[in-house]
Scaffold this motif. Structure first.
Motif, PDB file in Angstrom:
ATOM      1  N   ASP A   1       0.710  -1.094   0.099  1.00 42.76           N
ATOM      2  CA  ASP A   1       0.226   0.275  -0.203  1.00 42.76           C
ATOM      3  C   ASP A   1       0.933   1.294   0.317  1.00 42.76           C
ATOM      4  O   ASP A   1       1.273   1.944   1.125  1.00 42.76           O
ATOM      5  CB  ASP A   1      -0.890   0.146   1.518  1.00 42.76           C
ATOM      6  N   TYR A   2       1.252   1.860  -1.275  1.00 44.16           N
ATOM      7  CA  TYR A   2       2.124   3.143  -1.033  1.00 44.16           C
ATOM      8  C   TYR A   2       1.594   4.132  -0.589  1.00 44.16           C
ATOM      9  O   TYR A   2       2.515   5.077  -0.805  1.00 44.16           O
ATOM     10  CB  TYR A   2       2.757   2.557  -3.368  1.00 44.16           C
ATOM     11  N   ARG A   3       0.649   4.228  -0.326  1.00 43.18           N
ATOM     12  CA  ARG A   3      -0.901   5.471   0.056  1.00 43.18           C
ATOM     13  C   ARG A   3      -0.171   5.447   0.804  1.00 43.18           C
ATOM     14  O   ARG A   3      -0.123   6.659   1.769  1.00 43.18           O
ATOM     15  CB  ARG A   3      -1.882   5.437   0.384  1.00 43.18           C
TER      16      ARG A   3
ATOM     17  N   PRO B   1       2.765  10.237   2.218  1.00 46.81           N
ATOM     18  CA  PRO B   1       2.055  11.242   3.268  1.00 46.81           C
ATOM     19  C   PRO B   1       2.213  13.020   2.513  1.00 46.81           C
ATOM     20  O   PRO B   1       2.820  12.690   1.328  1.00 46.81           O
ATOM     21  CB  PRO B   1       3.069  11.936   4.377  1.00 46.81           C
ATOM     22  N   GLN B   2       0.857  13.310   3.216  1.00 48.40           N
ATOM     23  CA  GLN B   2       0.321  14.679   2.569  1.00 48.40           C
ATOM     24  C   GLN B   2       2.625  15.907   2.472  1.00 48.40           C
ATOM     25  O   GLN B   2       2.859  15.935   2.576  1.00 48.40           O
ATOM     26  CB  GLN B   2      -0.437  15.499   3.574  1.00 48.40           C
ATOM     27  N   GLY B   3       2.069  16.511   1.385  1.00 50.96           N
ATOM     28  CA  GLY B   3       2.945  17.101   0.480  1.00 50.96           C
ATOM     29  C   GLY B   3       3.996  15.976  -0.394  1.00 50.96           C
ATOM     30  O   GLY B   3       4.948  16.708  -0.967  1.00 50.96           O
ATOM     31  N   ALA B   4       3.861  14.423  -0.293  1.00 49.99           N
ATOM     32  CA  ALA B   4       4.675  13.217  -0.616  1.00 49.99           C
ATOM     33  C   ALA B   4       4.291  14.028  -2.472  1.00 49.99           C
ATOM     34  O   ALA B   4       3.035  13.574  -2.558  1.00 49.99           O
ATOM     35  CB  ALA B   4       5.177  12.707  -0.041  1.00 49.99           C
ATOM     36  N   GLU B   5       5.442  12.748  -2.670  1.00 53.64           N
ATOM     37  CA  GLU B   5       5.204  12.233  -4.500  1.00 53.64           C
ATOM     38  C   GLU B   5       6.076  10.604  -4.444  1.00 53.64           C
ATOM     39  O   GLU B   5       6.684  10.769  -4.620  1.00 53.64           O
ATOM     40  CB  GLU B   5       5.373  13.360  -5.101  1.00 53.64           C
ATOM     41  N   LEU B   6       5.018  10.162  -5.043  1.00 50.06           N
ATOM     42  CA  LEU B   6       5.650   8.368  -5.651  1.00 50.06           C
ATOM     43  C   LEU B   6       5.361   8.154  -6.976  1.00 50.06           C
ATOM     44  O   LEU B   6       4.319   8.815  -7.282  1.00 50.06           O
ATOM     45  CB  LEU B   6       5.527   7.550  -4.567  1.00 50.06           C
TER      46      LEU B   6
ATOM     47  N   TYR C   1       2.252   3.621 -11.853  1.00 50.97           N
ATOM     48  CA  TYR C   1       1.458   4.124 -10.370  1.00 50.97           C
ATOM     49  C   TYR C   1       1.814   5.969 -10.095  1.00 50.97           C
ATOM     50  O   TYR C   1       3.455   5.795 -10.051  1.00 50.97           O
ATOM     51  CB  TYR C   1       1.236   3.433  -8.682  1.00 50.97           C
ATOM     52  N   HIS C   2       1.042   6.785  -9.794  1.00 52.91           N
ATOM     53  CA  HIS C   2       1.570   8.333  -9.426  1.00 52.91           C
ATOM     54  C   HIS C   2       0.738   8.645  -8.445  1.00 52.91           C
ATOM     55  O   HIS C   2      -0.404   8.305  -8.413  1.00 52.91           O
ATOM     56  CB  HIS C   2       1.600   8.902 -10.465  1.00 52.91           C
ATOM     57  N   TYR C   3       1.553   8.697  -7.088  1.00 49.95           N
ATOM     58  CA  TYR C   3       0.912   8.644  -5.910  1.00 49.95           C
ATOM     59  C   TYR C   3       1.230  10.084  -5.407  1.00 49.95           C
ATOM     60  O   TYR C   3       2.070  10.824  -5.901  1.00 49.95           O
ATOM     61  CB  TYR C   3       0.996   7.909  -5.161  1.00 49.95           C
TER      62      TYR C   3
END
Length: 182
Positions: free
Chosen positions: A77-79, A83-88, A106-108
């Motif tokens: 679960d990459y979510r 965290p808020q302000g992050a990007e994967l 996937y872009h989170y």
């Protein structure tokens, strides 16, 4: 289809059998630190096999981890790692090794999935997975039959999201962990 791929420049990052390209995942991260990513992946039983330097604020970091744990085949679960302000951005070269499906990306962002790009149907927008990259992919008019299709699609994603070219020689490899996956 290619076997070694994903490098946003060289594309052969995992080529020549390095890091078991069919069973590894390449993760770019921004807005969170290397230590947090290592800890988060370890908590999900996927410690990184290799990783780059801790990125400066606003820069992308990178790591590679095994797709599976030796004891389970659960997805990560990459979510939880975003965290808020992050990007994967997560590249999975072979999501079903046994069935030889094409890659997925996937872009989170801010703990939410922004896009799931299935290389078999990249401009698909599904009910359960968003794909904010679909209009960009459709507009690019890539040839699905081309031998370089996967590289072209990967390059398009990397350029659009501003992912840096990968320097595998600058990555730290956990040789003990690699040996345990043999």
């Amino acid at each position: 289809m290619t076997t070694g791929w994903i490098d946003c420049g060289v594309i052969t990052w995992l080529g020549a059998g390095r890091y078991w390209e069919d069973e590894t995942v390449l993760v770019y991260f921004k807005g969170t630190g290397l230590a947090a990513m290592i800890e988060g992946l370890a908590a999900q039983n996927r410690p990184p096999l290799a990783y780059g330097d801790d990125p400066a604020p606003g820069d992308w970091g990178v790591m590679v981890h095994h797709m599976f744990n030796r004891d389970d085949y659960d997805l990560i679960d990459y979510r939880e790692l975003c965290p808020q302000g992050a990007e994967l951005v997560v590249f999975v070269p072979n999501p079903s090794v046994a069935k030889a499906h094409r890659p997925k990306a996937y872009h989170y962002k801010d703990g939410r999935a922004a896009s799931c790009v299935d290389y078999e149907d990249p401009d698909y927008v599904g009910q359960y997975w968003p794909n904010k990259l679909a209009p960009l992919i459709t507009a690019a008019e890539l040839d699905h039959e081309s031998e370089t299709y996967e590289e072209q699609l990967t390059q398009l994603i990397c350029e659009h999201l501003g992912l840096p070219a990968l320097d595998r020689d600058a990555m730290t490899v956990d040789h003990d962990l690699l040996a345990n996956y043999l």
